[in-house]
Design a protein around this motif. Structure first.
Motif, short mmCIF file in Angstrom:
data_model
loop_
_atom_site.label_atom_id
_atom_site.label_comp_id
_atom_site.label_asym_id
_atom_site.label_seq_id
_atom_site.Cartn_x
_atom_site.Cartn_y
_atom_site.Cartn_z
N GLU A 38 47.58 0.47 76.75
CA GLU A 38 47.77 0.83 75.34
C GLU A 38 46.83 0.04 74.43
O GLU A 38 46.20 0.61 73.53
N ALA A 39 46.74 -1.27 74.66
CA ALA A 39 45.87 -2.10 73.83
C ALA A 39 44.41 -1.72 74.03
O ALA A 39 43.63 -1.64 73.06
N TYR A 40 44.03 -1.48 75.27
CA TYR A 40 42.66 -1.08 75.60
C TYR A 40 42.29 0.22 74.89
O TYR A 40 41.25 0.33 74.25
N GLU A 41 43.14 1.21 75.02
CA GLU A 41 42.84 2.52 74.45
C GLU A 41 42.84 2.49 72.93
O GLU A 41 42.08 3.23 72.28
N ASN A 42 43.65 1.63 72.32
CA ASN A 42 43.68 1.52 70.87
C ASN A 42 42.36 0.99 70.33
O ASN A 42 41.81 1.51 69.35
N VAL A 43 41.83 -0.06 70.97
CA VAL A 43 40.55 -0.62 70.53
C VAL A 43 39.43 0.40 70.68
O VAL A 43 38.60 0.57 69.78
#
Length: 250
Positions: A107-112
């Motif tokens: 989730e954090a990866y895809e948000n960035v």
């Protein structure tokens, strides 16, 4: 005559930090500046007010980035103010959380990536029909793609490395239209993104020591480089990553 008189510029994330300084500098050079914001309309309006108070021309418009349809919404909002653009500055971005690779979540990866990579790619794509021949595209990158590696910022660096590749390839694609495409890679700058690191004298001194000039970069330091790339003087510069780190990687 100011160097950008008669030009229209769009600065994504233009309400704060580096984006605000870029918007103000382009306006000072004569451009009419569209100050884009994601969620902070008040900050964008403050930037517009400051530009107008200084005798410049600006307007604000909003579209949250990093979600489906963001590019279309951005340009729909822009179209209410102008019919074409000469300078597009893809400045909006997020650092994301500092985390080890083993603790990185999808989730954090895809948000960035959604904000830092996908959004500027499709904002640019959707903007090409509005971008006039001889125009300028400037993408904000980072020094973390060129020599300085911080494991806790892996995702951020990866998202900007993709922008570097986008910059160089798009430059070849748009050259027949006389459009230049370049990236600017800052180091640590005195903005909200680095507020915690700069909150103490020790932290500020450590950041200043990264540069042989022994000072912390100000947003205006980056804005002036962007202004050069947006000008006619930079007509023979395209597909480049410009070191804007104050020599921190020497």
């Amino acid at each position: 005559m100011s160097t950008l008189t008669g030009k229209t510029a769009v600065v994504t994330g233009g309400g704060r930090g580096i984006g605000r300084a870029i918007a103000q500098r382009l306006a000072a050079d004569g451009a009419r500046v569209g100050v884009h914001f994601g969620t902070r309309a008040e900050a964008a309006e403050q930037t517009v007010h400051q530009i107008r108070e200084a005798g410049g021309s600006a307007f604000s418009f909003g579209a949250k980035l990093g979600e489906p349809g963001d590019a279309e919404r951005l340009w729909t909002a822009f179209d209410e103010h102008d019919e074409g653009v000469d300078i597009l500055v893809n400045n909006a971005g997020i650092l994301g959380s500092r985390t080890s690779f083993t603790d990185l979540t999808r989730e954090a990866y895809e948000n960035v990536f959604a904000v830092n990579t996908t959004a500027p790619v499709f904002v640019t794509q959707q903007g090409l029909s509005r971008l006039r021949d001889g125009g300028r595209i400037v993408n904000l990158s980072t020094r973390f793609t060129h020599g300085m590696r911080i494991p806790e910022l892996l995702t951020y660096a990866m998202s900007k490395a993709a922008i570097d590749a986008f910059t160089a390839t798009l430059a070849k694609d748009l050259a027949p239209r006389g459009i230049t495409v370049n990236a600017v890679g800052p180091g640590s700058v005195d903005t909200d993104m680095n507020a915690a690191r700069l909150a103490t004298p020790e932290g500020r001194a450590a950041v200043a020591a990264q540069s042989p000039f022994n000072r912390v970069a100000q947003p205006e330091d980056i804005a002036d480089i962007v202004a050069f790339l947006a000008s006619e003087d930079a007509r023979w510069v395209t597909g480049q990553w410009i070191d804007a780190t104050g020599g921190s990687m020497l």
